[in-house]
Design a protein around this motif. Structure first.
Motif, PDB file in Angstrom:
ATOM      1  N   UNK A  15      11.898  12.818  15.880  1.00 20.90           N
ATOM      2  CA  UNK A  15      10.580  12.224  16.084  1.00 20.90           C
ATOM      3  C   UNK A  15      10.574  10.780  15.574  1.00 20.90           C
ATOM      4  N   UNK A  16       9.494  10.095  15.894  1.00 23.43           N
ATOM      5  CA  UNK A  16       9.184   8.796  15.281  1.00 23.43           C
ATOM      6  C   UNK A  16       7.838   8.935  14.602  1.00 23.43           C
ATOM      7  N   UNK A  17       7.645   8.212  13.501  1.00 19.48           N
ATOM      8  CA  UNK A  17       6.391   8.266  12.759  1.00 19.48           C
ATOM      9  C   UNK A  17       6.067   6.885  12.207  1.00 19.48           C
ATOM     10  N   UNK A  18       4.776   6.675  11.915  1.00 14.08           N
ATOM     11  CA  UNK A  18       4.325   5.367  11.446  1.00 14.08           C
ATOM     12  C   UNK A  18       3.475   5.526  10.188  1.00 14.08           C
ATOM     13  N   UNK A  19       3.802   4.722   9.173  1.00  9.55           N
ATOM     14  CA  UNK A  19       2.989   4.620   7.961  1.00  9.55           C
ATOM     15  C   UNK A  19       1.952   3.518   8.201  1.00  9.55           C
ATOM     16  N   UNK A  20       0.688   3.913   8.180  1.00 11.00           N
ATOM     17  CA  UNK A  20      -0.429   2.971   8.305  1.00 11.00           C
ATOM     18  C   UNK A  20      -1.240   3.054   7.024  1.00 11.00           C
ATOM     19  N   UNK A  32       1.244   9.869  11.492  1.00 11.59           N
ATOM     20  CA  UNK A  32       1.064   9.747  12.929  1.00 11.59           C
ATOM     21  C   UNK A  32       2.449   9.649  13.563  1.00 11.59           C
ATOM     22  N   UNK A  33       2.651  10.349  14.668  1.00 17.08           N
ATOM     23  CA  UNK A  33       3.931  10.254  15.354  1.00 17.08           C
ATOM     24  C   UNK A  33       4.234  11.500  16.147  1.00 17.08           C
ATOM     25  N   UNK A  34       5.436  11.530  16.728  1.00 20.05           N
ATOM     26  CA  UNK A  34       5.816  12.685  17.517  1.00 20.05           C
ATOM     27  C   UNK A  34       7.147  12.508  18.214  1.00 20.05           C
ATOM     28  N   UNK A  35       7.393  13.410  19.155  1.00 18.24           N
ATOM     29  CA  UNK A  35       8.669  13.489  19.865  1.00 18.24           C
ATOM     30  C   UNK A  35       8.743  12.451  20.976  1.00 18.24           C
ATOM     31  N   UNK A  36       9.949  11.949  21.240  1.00 13.58           N
ATOM     32  CA  UNK A  36      10.114  10.956  22.308  1.00 13.58           C
ATOM     33  C   UNK A  36      10.007  11.577  23.695  1.00 13.58           C
TER      34      UNK A  36
END
Length: 132
Positions: free
Chosen positions: A8-13, A34-38
Motif C-alpha cells: 500500500x501507500x499511505x500519507x501522514x497529514x 490515509x492510503x490504500x492499495x495501488x
C-alpha cells in the motif's frame, strides 16, 4: 510458509497542532493513515495521491509529497497478512472529510498516550519514524 504480502501507500497529514490524521474504514475497528492499495500500473506516489483524494477529499501537490520510508508490519484488517507500506508526508491542504469506504476520521496527538485501536503499521513503524 510465508505470510501473503499486501503493498500500500499511505500519507501522514498533520494539522497546525502536530496532530496526525487517522481514518477508520467501514466495517473495521483500527485507525490508520490515509492510503490504500495501488491500481494496476500505479507508482507508490500516484497511489498516495489518488487514495488521499478518494478517502478524505484532499488533492495533494505531488511536489510537496515527501518520502518518510517503506515499512513492514502485520496487516490491521487482513489477519495472517503482512503489510508493506510506502509512507509519505505532506502538508495539510484543507480540512478532510470522510468519503468512499472511510467511516470515521480522527486526529491523533502523538505526544499523548496512544489509543489502543491503532493499526500496527502506524503505531510500531510510522510513529517511531516520525520521532527519529
Amino acid at each position: 510458509m510465508a505470510e501473503p504480502v499486501i503493498t500500500v501507500s499511505a500519507v501522514v497529514l498533520r494539522d497546525d497542532d502536530g496532530r496526525i490524521l487517522t481514518v477508520r474504514k467501514r466495517g473495521t475497528s483500527r485507525f490508520m493513515l490515509v492510503g490504500g492499495k495501488p491500481e494496476p500500473g500505479e507508482t507508490p506516489t500516484q497511489t498516495a495521491l489518488r487514495e488521499t483524494t478518494e478517502e478524505v477529499g484532499l488533492a495533494l501537490d505531488p511536489d510537496e509529497l515527501r518520502v518518510l520510508g517503506s515499512f513492514e508490519a502485520p496487516a490491521a484488517n487482513e489477519p495472517g497478512h503482512r503489510l508493506v507500506s510506502h509512507v509519505f508526508t505532506h502538508p495539510l491542504p484543507a480540512l478532510p472529510r470522510p468519503a468512499a469506504e472511510i467511516e470515521e476520521v480522527r486526529w491523533l496527538d502523538p505526544t499523548q498516550p496512544l489509543p489502543d485501536d491503532l493499526a500496527p503499521m502506524l503505531e510500531f513503524r510510522v510513529l517511531p519514524a516520525l520521532q527519529g
